[in-house]
Scaffold this motif. Structure first.
Motif, PDB file in Angstrom:
ATOM      1  N   LEU A 180     -40.897 -10.985   9.722  1.00  0.00           N
ATOM      2  CA  LEU A 180     -41.644 -10.995  11.032  1.00  0.00           C
ATOM      3  C   LEU A 180     -43.082 -11.314  10.635  1.00  0.00           C
ATOM      4  O   LEU A 180     -43.705 -11.814  11.842  1.00  0.00           O
ATOM      5  CB  LEU A 180     -41.559  -9.534  11.445  1.00  0.00           C
ATOM      6  N   GLU A 181     -43.668 -11.062   9.685  1.00  0.00           N
ATOM      7  CA  GLU A 181     -45.068 -11.303   9.459  1.00  0.00           C
ATOM      8  C   GLU A 181     -45.129 -12.825   9.636  1.00  0.00           C
ATOM      9  O   GLU A 181     -46.083 -13.320  10.049  1.00  0.00           O
ATOM     10  CB  GLU A 181     -45.541 -11.012   8.216  1.00  0.00           C
ATOM     11  N   GLU A 206     -43.297 -14.802  11.153  1.00  0.00           N
ATOM     12  CA  GLU A 206     -43.202 -15.426  12.647  1.00  0.00           C
ATOM     13  C   GLU A 206     -44.358 -15.321  13.143  1.00  0.00           C
ATOM     14  O   GLU A 206     -44.811 -15.981  14.319  1.00  0.00           O
ATOM     15  CB  GLU A 206     -41.852 -14.691  13.113  1.00  0.00           C
ATOM     16  N   GLN A 207     -44.825 -13.891  13.231  1.00  0.00           N
ATOM     17  CA  GLN A 207     -46.195 -13.835  13.837  1.00  0.00           C
ATOM     18  C   GLN A 207     -47.421 -14.662  13.620  1.00  0.00           C
ATOM     19  O   GLN A 207     -48.068 -15.156  14.625  1.00  0.00           O
ATOM     20  CB  GLN A 207     -46.720 -12.157  13.440  1.00  0.00           C
ATOM     21  N   ARG A 215     -49.099 -16.911  16.226  1.00  0.00           N
ATOM     22  CA  ARG A 215     -50.462 -17.165  16.585  1.00  0.00           C
ATOM     23  C   ARG A 215     -51.027 -18.589  16.318  1.00  0.00           C
ATOM     24  O   ARG A 215     -51.821 -19.104  17.111  1.00  0.00           O
ATOM     25  CB  ARG A 215     -51.295 -16.355  15.425  1.00  0.00           C
TER      26      ARG A 215
END
Length: 413
Positions: free
Chosen positions: A192-193, A195-196, A200
């Motif tokens: 998830l990190e 993907e974030q 961004r």
């Protein structure tokens, strides 16, 4: 058979439980190592296994007196097997199946001080299920044989099977399942990190592209008008009133360009953790009249025609229409001079049709404005994002045509 590294670890990655070192010792918490030492994940795991092995060995050697062994095992052999099995506890995470099999074979020698529970726990937590089933059955059979032998009197109580087999296996299965859940959660959090971070970056790239389009539209059109008016100012320098009017128009156009540039560039001054910049109202269809009047004041012949029942548009749609007309007029300034131009807005039931047609220039254009060739490309991207259709090219009867069809999206309250 041994413990495997977490699925989320990449080659060369120290992992979440280690720290990075550059030859100057470990960096981070006291139990972390700069690499994965042997088969342990952390210094804490290594210290725990070493302490268990030394504690078991010391307890057996110091406090156990194997006199009158039921199976006739001499004391040297008893202590030798005890020391070997105690030291083997250090590698119970690495080779749980092999060492557990050795512990099963050593159980008749060590009897009540057998380290079999430690190895069964390690096998259930770190080993494979098929090895666990076979060795658990072997341990049960071995303990049952010892229990029913005539010489076993006083050696194994009735709850030996539970203490030696069931308890360690259940605890090991629980520990292995818990570790697998933690590793899955860690992997999901890392994914998830990542993907974030990608989202961004994508948002930043899209915002930069939008800013580039806005700056092109603002600078190209406003500067074109300023150049044309400055040329008119040079020609009509003898006419004081005309020169003053041209100077006033140049000043107004320059101030408008600066205001729009401040609005666009203000987004770049924000940090990532700040809120979005409050934006001034973007130009829409209602501002086309002012845009046309500025071009007319530069000597262009422009006709603005609207047909169909006019309805309020979404801000993005109105802004796109404004930029299309602005870019088309800029191209007329650059390539067609004061050629007659017609701007038509046709409101339909489901779509808005915008067309800008200019005739052939009467003579050569001497303005000499630079052209980057990206204006129509940016328009196509902008209109495609709005779900519309864009077309641009020469007309059969001469001149040039820029047109688009945008879906009618009313502004939500």
């Amino acid at each position: 058979m041994g413990q495997h590294p977490p699925a989320s670890a990449e080659p060369g990655d120290p992992g979440p439980s280690t720290s990075v070192s550059h030859g100057h010792g470990p960096v981070g918490r006291w139990w972390q190592l700069p690499w994965l030492p042997f088969w342990w994940e952390s210094r804490r795991s290594m210290l725990f296994d070493v302490l268990v092995a030394l504690g078991y060995t010391a307890a057996v050697v110091l406090f156990t007196v194997p006199r009158d062994h039921p199976f006739g095992v001499p004391e040297p052999a008893f202590y030798a097997v005890a020391v070997l099995m105690g030291l083997a506890l250090i590698g119970r995470r690495r080779r749980p199946a092999s060492l557990c099999a050795a512990a099963v074979l050593a159980t008749p020698v060590l009897l009540q001080v057998s380290p079999l529970p430690f190895f069964l726990y390690a096998l259930a937590a770190y080993g494979r299920r098929r090895h666990l089933a076979m060795l658990t059955a072997a341990a049960v059979l071995t303990l049952a044989a010892i229990f029913f032998l005539p010489a076993r009197t006083g050696l194994l109580p009735s709850y030996a099977l539970i203490f030696f087999v069931a308890g360690p296996v259940l605890l090991g299965l629980y520990a292995g399942a818990r570790r697998a859940v933690v590793e899955n959660l860690r992997e999901r959090a890392e994914r998830l990190e990542r993907e974030q971070i990608l989202l961004r970056r994508q948002a930043r790239t899209e915002e930069r592209t939008r800013i580039a389009r806005e700056m092109h539209d603002v600078v190209a059109h406003r500067v074109s008008l300023m150049v044309i008016h400055s040329g008119a100012l040079e020609v009509g320098a003898a006419d004081g009133e005309r020169a003053a009017e041209a100077g006033r128009l140049i000043g107004d156009i320059g101030r408008q360009a600066l205001d729009e540039l401040r609005e666009v560039l203000g987004v770049l001054r924000l940090d990532e953790d700040e809120e979005a910049a409050p934006r001034a109202p973007q130009p829409t269809v209602d501002d086309l009249t002012t845009l046309v009047e500025q071009s007319r004041s530069a000597g262009m012949r422009i006709e603005l025609v609207c047909s169909g029942p006019r309805r309020p548009l979404a801000q993005a749609t109105g802004h796109t229409v404004y930029r299309l007309v602005q870019e088309a007029l800029t191209n007329v300034h650059k390539h067609a001079g004061n050629a007659a131009t017609r701007i038509e807005l046709r409101y339909g039931p489901d779509a808005l049709r915008v067309a800008v047609d200019n005739e052939m220039p009467a003579g050569p254009v001497t303005v000499g404005l630079p052209s980057g060739g990206n204006g129509l490309v940016g328009l196509r991207e902008r209109i495609t994002l709005q779900g519309g259709v864009f077309e641009a090219g020469p007309r059969p009867e001469g001149g040039f045509r820029v047109a688009a069809e945008l879906p009618m999206k009313e502004e939500a309250p």
